[in-house]
Write a protein that holds these residues in place. Structure first.
Motif: not given
Length: 105
Positions: A59-84
């Motif tokens: 779901x694109x919405x899940x990606x968007x919810x992880x993308x806390x700064x809304x730049x269209x990319x997940x940085x390390x800490x945004x991916x870390x949230x997914x890992x967590x």
């Protein structure tokens, strides 16, 4: 239930207090998604990660919810949230369309 902002904070604390081994695994997880090594995971890379791990829908919405700064990319800490989320809640907390269950993004 936690919202995504709370999960970002929890993931950061999880990482800060983690063993060196766990930090290394989280870093390796990020690098497995950041296939071009530019420090950001695009939606296409995110989808590819899921496909490679046996999932056929994201779901694109899940990606968007992880993308806390809304730049269209997940940085390390945004991916870390997914890992967590994966490590503490598992993949069983997601519906067929990939949207989190029990998590309000």
């Amino acid at each position: 239930m936690a919202n995504m902002e709370e999960l970002h904070m929890a993931a950061s604390a999880y990482y800060r207090n983690a063993s060196n081994e766990l930090r290394q695994r989280a870093t390796e997880f990020f690098h497995s998604m950041d296939t071009n090594g530019d420090g950001g995971v695009s939606f296409n890379m995110f989808v590819q990660f899921f496909v490679q791990n046996g999932y056929n829908r994201v779901a694109r919405n899940f990606f968007r919810s992880l993308d806390s700064n809304g730049d269209g990319f997940l940085d390390f800490f945004e991916v870390l949230t997914f890992y967590y989320i994966l490590k503490t809640r598992g993949t069983n907390n997601y519906s067929a369309d990939g949207s989190p269950q029990g998590i309000i993004p």
